[in-house]
Design an enzyme around this catalytic site. Structure first.
Site, PDB file in Angstrom:
ATOM      1  N   LYS A 138       0.844  -1.209   0.000  1.00 18.02           N
ATOM      2  CA  LYS A 138       0.000   0.000   0.000  1.00 18.02           C
ATOM      3  C   LYS A 138       0.869   1.245   0.000  1.00 18.02           C
ATOM      4  CE  LYS A 138      -1.821   1.739   4.013  1.00 18.02           C
ATOM      5  NZ  LYS A 138      -1.481   3.168   4.134  1.00 18.02           N
ATOM      6  N   ASN A 139       1.858   1.286   0.905  1.00 13.70           N
ATOM      7  CA  ASN A 139       2.638   2.515   1.067  1.00 13.70           C
ATOM      8  C   ASN A 139       3.573   2.784  -0.110  1.00 13.70           C
ATOM      9  OD1 ASN A 139       1.339   2.883   3.440  1.00 13.70           O
ATOM     10  ND2 ASN A 139       3.105   2.535   4.771  1.00 13.70           N
TER      11      ASN A 139
ATOM     12  N   ARG B 289      -4.356  10.398   4.556  1.00 15.18           N
ATOM     13  CA  ARG B 289      -3.267  11.359   4.684  1.00 15.18           C
ATOM     14  C   ARG B 289      -2.398  11.424   3.422  1.00 15.18           C
ATOM     15  NH1 ARG B 289       0.022  14.345   8.000  1.00 15.18           N
ATOM     16  NH2 ARG B 289       2.236  14.014   7.638  1.00 15.18           N
TER      17      ARG B 289
ATOM     18  N   CYS C  54      -5.266   8.053   9.547  1.00 18.28           N
ATOM     19  CA  CYS C  54      -5.318   7.476  10.898  1.00 18.28           C
ATOM     20  C   CYS C  54      -5.052   8.558  11.938  1.00 18.28           C
ATOM     21  CB  CYS C  54      -4.253   6.397  11.051  1.00 18.28           C
ATOM     22  SG  CYS C  54      -4.686   4.834  10.303  1.00 18.28           S
TER      23      CYS C  54
ATOM     24  N   ARG D 187       0.375  14.758  13.291  1.00 20.34           N
ATOM     25  CA  ARG D 187       0.652  14.549  11.874  1.00 20.34           C
ATOM     26  C   ARG D 187       0.603  15.829  11.044  1.00 20.34           C
ATOM     27  NH1 ARG D 187      -1.499   8.793   9.836  1.00 20.34           N
ATOM     28  NH2 ARG D 187       0.549   8.706   8.928  1.00 20.34           N
TER      29      ARG D 187
ATOM     30  N   ASP E 136       4.755   0.980  12.176  1.00 16.24           N
ATOM     31  CA  ASP E 136       3.526   0.323  11.718  1.00 16.24           C
ATOM     32  C   ASP E 136       3.384  -1.100  12.250  1.00 16.24           C
ATOM     33  OD1 ASP E 136       2.716   2.560  10.413  1.00 16.24           O
ATOM     34  OD2 ASP E 136       3.179   1.861   8.392  1.00 16.24           O
TER      35      ASP E 136
ATOM     36  N   ILE F 199       8.048   7.491  16.823  1.00 16.30           N
ATOM     37  CA  ILE F 199       7.650   8.169  15.575  1.00 16.30           C
ATOM     38  C   ILE F 199       6.365   8.975  15.765  1.00 16.30           C
ATOM     39  CG2 ILE F 199       7.133   7.861  13.105  1.00 16.30           C
ATOM     40  CD1 ILE F 199       9.965   6.988  13.794  1.00 16.30           C
TER      41      ILE F 199
ATOM     42  N   ARG G 227      -8.561  -0.448   5.072  1.00 18.52           N
ATOM     43  CA  ARG G 227      -7.736   0.567   4.386  1.00 18.52           C
ATOM     44  C   ARG G 227      -6.391  -0.001   3.966  1.00 18.52           C
ATOM     45  NH1 ARG G 227      -6.130   5.136   7.752  1.00 18.52           N
ATOM     46  NH2 ARG G 227      -4.815   5.365   5.950  1.00 18.52           N
TER      47      ARG G 227
END
Ligand code: UD1
Length: 423
Positions: free
Chosen positions: A22-23, A92, A116, A121, A305, A327, A397
């Site tokens: 996904k990323n 995002r 999220c 953020r 993650d 993070i 998601r």
């Protein structure tokens, strides 16, 4: 809304295939905004975030086709570089449209992105970099308005190695003639995926995967064909699933190289992990894992993650261990839910202490964000009895065909409508 019913406590066995990342896929989809030519992206996972990107690209004027793991874009008419709240609030990563649109059209307007709720953020690192490339930024009625009278290359030092800001600035610099140098870049493997795409489009990109990236842009970029890398976070989640529930599973189409921090930690806990060229086998016969401390860090450190699924695994450790989240400042929302399943965890600011329990017990719980949801799935598979996980739209998601893959691995899981009848 859907929910999962999981009857846990059974050892796992079987094999499943890892999806495209996904990323890695999302920035590549936004890179298509840099060209009017046809782009074809393969191994794109079927996820809600990809669907949201499809809707946003369509709204901006791209012609998109998306099906059977392939995403194709083209253009028949001018684009409209305005991204409204309704479309960007869901994700995002939609901020990744801002750089390419401004680089190509000289202006863009977009609402602040959602996603999220795991911390503040902000997007200051993106905006700071844009300014240094000659983009003026103003705010109007909750929108960010970006105008570029004259874009120019720059030497930019990022305040923090933000993944999204590194990607956004790489894409923007690819349409600016001359050499842009980005310092203190994110080194996540997904950065190398987008770099490969930008090179195929006609830019020169050197140093992706290190903290200094040099980009020589072109005045026009070409279309491309690209296959998205395997999802390292999905892979890590399944490794932790087996580590927590016990048993032996094989993950095919997986790349172990970007997961060395996780694999090291899981082995230290006493679980056997065998790495092939494109597969991983996990063998977890131990009754309770040894306690192992972790600190989340930018790549190649332990990925934030996987922090929540890691905690689900460690909650059954034989002793006490610490998790330090460096993070995101608000990423322990899975803790109260794990405690419903009889985990024993204390949180103070960005640190959690896990006091291992002999076993988790099934309970009704709620996913608060994507990876917190994944942690509850890991915990529910390991727990004795039945768990009901609500708000799984968060999980949808980021995990493709999750219940099918869980069943491949021997988890007893059903997806049901949350119509008030499931207790
Ligand atoms: C990406 C990943 C996400 C992962 C995260 C960290 C995607 C689509 N998402 O998110 O799954 O959890 O990397 O590995 O790839 N920050 C600022 N200002 C900015 C940008 C970021 O302060 O302008 C802060 C964030 O609030 C956060 C930290 O930097 O605390 C890391 O964020 P970043 O690396 O940008 O994460 P994302 O790209 O949003």
């Amino acid at each position: 809304m859907d929910l999962f019913v999981i009857n846990g406590g059974k050892k796992l066995s079987g094999e499943t295939t890892i999806s495209g990342s996904k990323n890695a896929a999302l920035p590549v989809l936004f890179a298509t905004l840099l060209t009017k030519e046809r782009c074809e992206i393969k191994n794109v996972p079927e996820l809600r975030d990809v669907q949201s990107t499809y809707e946003l690209l369509n709204y901006l004027g791209k012609n998109c086709f998306y099906g059977y793991g392939t995403f194709v874009t083209g253009e028949h008419s001018a684009l409209n570089p305005v991204a409204p709240y309704e479309l960007v609030r869901k994700m995002r990563a939609s901020i990744l449209a801002a750089g390419p649109l401004t680089a190509r059209f000289g202006h863009a307007r977009f609402s602040l992105p959602g996603g999220c709720t795991i911390g503040v953020r902000p997007i200051d690192i993106h905006l700071d970099g844009f300014r240094q490339l000659g983009i003026e930024i103003s705010h109007e009625k909750g929108d960010v308005v970006m105008t570029a009278r004259k874009l120019h290359p720059a030497h930019i030092k990022l305040r923090f190695p933000s993944v999204g800001a590194t990607e956004n600035l790489m894409m923007t610099a690819s349409l600016i003639e001359g050499e842009t140098i980005l310092e203190n870049c994110a080194r996540e493997p997904e950065i190398e995926d987008i770099a490969a795409v930008l090179v195929r489009m006609g830019a020169s990109v050197e140093g992706a995967g290190t903290s200094i990236i040099r980009i020589c842009g072109a005045t026009e970029l070409k279309g491309f064909t690209h296959t998205v890398m395997p999802d390292r976070i999905e892979t890590g989640t399944f490794i932790l699933l087996c580590a927590a529930a016990g048993g032996k599973i094989k993950l095919s189409g997986a790349d172990p190289r970007p997961l060395s921090a996780l694999i090291r930690a899981v082995r230290k806990a006493g679980v056997k992990v065998y790495c092939g060229r494109d597969s991983i086998t996990v063998d977890a016969e131990v009754s309770r894992p040894k306690p192992v401390n972790i600190v989340t860090k930018p790549h190649p450190g332990f990925p934030t993650d996987l922090q929540a699924p890691w905690m689900a695994f460690m909650s059954q450790c034989a002793g006490e261990c610490e998790v330090h989240e460096k993070i995101f400042e608000n990423r322990f929302m899975h803790v109260p839910e794990l405690m419903r399943m009889e985990a024993n965890i204390t949180v103070s600011d960005r640190k959690a202490i896990i006091h291992g329990v002999p076993g988790l017990v099934g309970a009704p719980v709620m996913a608060s964000d994507l990876r917190a949801g994944a942690a509850l799935v890991v915990a529910a598979a390991a727990a004795r009895g039945t768990s009901v996980i609500r708000r799984i739209y968060h999980i949808d998601r980021g995990y493709e065909k999750l219940e099918m893959k869980l069943r491949d691995l021997g988890v007893d899981v059903r997806r049901r409508k949350d119509d008030g009848t499931v207790k």
